[in-house]
Design an enzyme around this catalytic site. Sequence first.
Site, PDB file in Angstrom:
ATOM      1  N   LYS A  82       0.832  -1.202   0.000  1.00 44.98           N
ATOM      2  CA  LYS A  82       0.000   0.000   0.000  1.00 44.98           C
ATOM      3  C   LYS A  82       0.869   1.256   0.000  1.00 44.98           C
ATOM      4  O   LYS A  82       1.888   1.327   0.686  1.00 44.98           O
ATOM      5  CB  LYS A  82      -0.918  -0.013   1.227  1.00 44.98           C
ATOM      6  N   SER A 156      -9.665   1.596   2.908  1.00 39.48           N
ATOM      7  CA  SER A 156      -8.916   2.500   2.065  1.00 39.48           C
ATOM      8  C   SER A 156      -7.815   1.790   1.287  1.00 39.48           C
ATOM      9  O   SER A 156      -7.159   2.393   0.451  1.00 39.48           O
ATOM     10  CB  SER A 156      -8.278   3.606   2.925  1.00 39.48           C
ATOM     11  N   SER A 180      -9.845  -0.981   7.034  1.00 38.58           N
ATOM     12  CA  SER A 180      -9.354  -0.862   5.664  1.00 38.58           C
ATOM     13  C   SER A 180      -8.513  -2.024   5.163  1.00 38.58           C
ATOM     14  O   SER A 180      -7.984  -1.967   4.058  1.00 38.58           O
ATOM     15  CB  SER A 180      -8.557   0.439   5.519  1.00 38.58           C
TER      16      SER A 180
END
Length: 477
Positions: A82, A156, A180
């Site tokens: 990420k 997210s 998330s």
Amino acid sequence: MTPNEIPFLSASELATVIRAREISAAEAADAYLDRIDAVGDKLNAYITVCADEARADAKRLDDEAASGNFRGPLHGVPVGVKDQIYTAGVRTTDASKIRADFVPDYDATVVSKLKDAGAVIIGKTNMSEFALGDPISSFSGPARNPWDTARNPGTSSTGSGSATAGFLCATSLGEDTGGSIRGPAANCGLVGIRPTWGRVSRAGVDGASWSTDTIGPISRTVEDCALTLSVIAGHDPKDRYSRTEPVPDYLDGLDGGVAGMRIGVVQELMGGHGLRLDDRSRDAVAAAAEVLRELGAEVVPVSLPMAQYTGPIVRTITSTERVSLNPEWLRERFEDYHPNTRVAFATGNLIPGQVYYKAVKLRALVRRQVIEAFREVDLLIQPTSTGPAGLLSDEPPVVSSKEMAAAALREGSFRGLYSLSGCPALSIPCGFTGDGEGALPLAMQIAGPHLGEAAIFRAAYAYEQATPWHKRLPPAL
């Protein structure tokens, strides 16, 4: 084995064939990079693809293997990371115009651990801007769900879910503030775990909310998820909040089964209470509970009265803590945020101190209820989400009443319960909305007490092996 088949191996299978010298790390990297070239634009799962770096790292790993040196359990396995997690020499953007050109000069601890275990960082995955949780706020545009590219892959860690489900990496890292990791896992038919708070170092990670942020894996199978967590977990002196307890081998005893386990079903999150739970999600989790009972677990109802309120509580805390991180950007670069981020940050900046203080006190009550529940049961289960992945929209949601706003906040309760308590929680597929084309994954959450990841993995693996859901693949891209 053809190059086109390589990306469809699990991370564990890929590591095994590389160690057996059936394929090389370079062949694995090339196979994934070719697939990214072929279908990556349809999913927009990556902000940065590390093609040159991945090929160089894979060659170096093959050279080491030729000398009999295999670094670790992920030797040669391509991993997506990420884009709020620092990677030395590779930009880390937080999916924001504000950070578009930021290139760290060191790796986050979790990235160092991946590399020490032999992983190849294949790319930096898309995300919500500054991990806020809005699915469309990335300056690179939204990531897409491989099951239906018109749908939300889960926020997210949008790109980590999309890339893993789309076979654009073998496993990935996400970050979970209010859900998330578990949300993308649920929307994309994957396995994702939010570990115990402090179990994984956050050094070298741009934060969203210091008191709830947690790094963890998003994978295609329970075994891959356990393998990835085994690599990244552990104490780190660079992170004052990281836990010092030794990390068990999460793969050891994975097939131990659930016989003798006492598993509670959280009643407040199985419908009612204004939570808008989709009947299909409720029925899928109820059916999953029956599977666990048939496998030998004692399954009982459990009441957590505060569970239905945890969405508003966690949103209050995380919204306040987010805007405290970089106040100068709010003052000096407000227009550079995505419009949805501007609204969220401006709102968070207006939350009164006494409201935040009340939310912190309520968190203590939630934590106490969860910990007390684990004195009576070994694990808790419930839906991960209110329902399947929703459609993406370029427009912010219209809130037309206080009741609608309250209902939207309460939807965060399904995952906020464990963000507030700091307990580990895993999302696993437990069904689909149908049998034919267009069917979407449904998910169950399995939670345990602090440092209870091993028991969670054991139950999740037993359930996974007894059901067909992990064998279904997204539509061809």
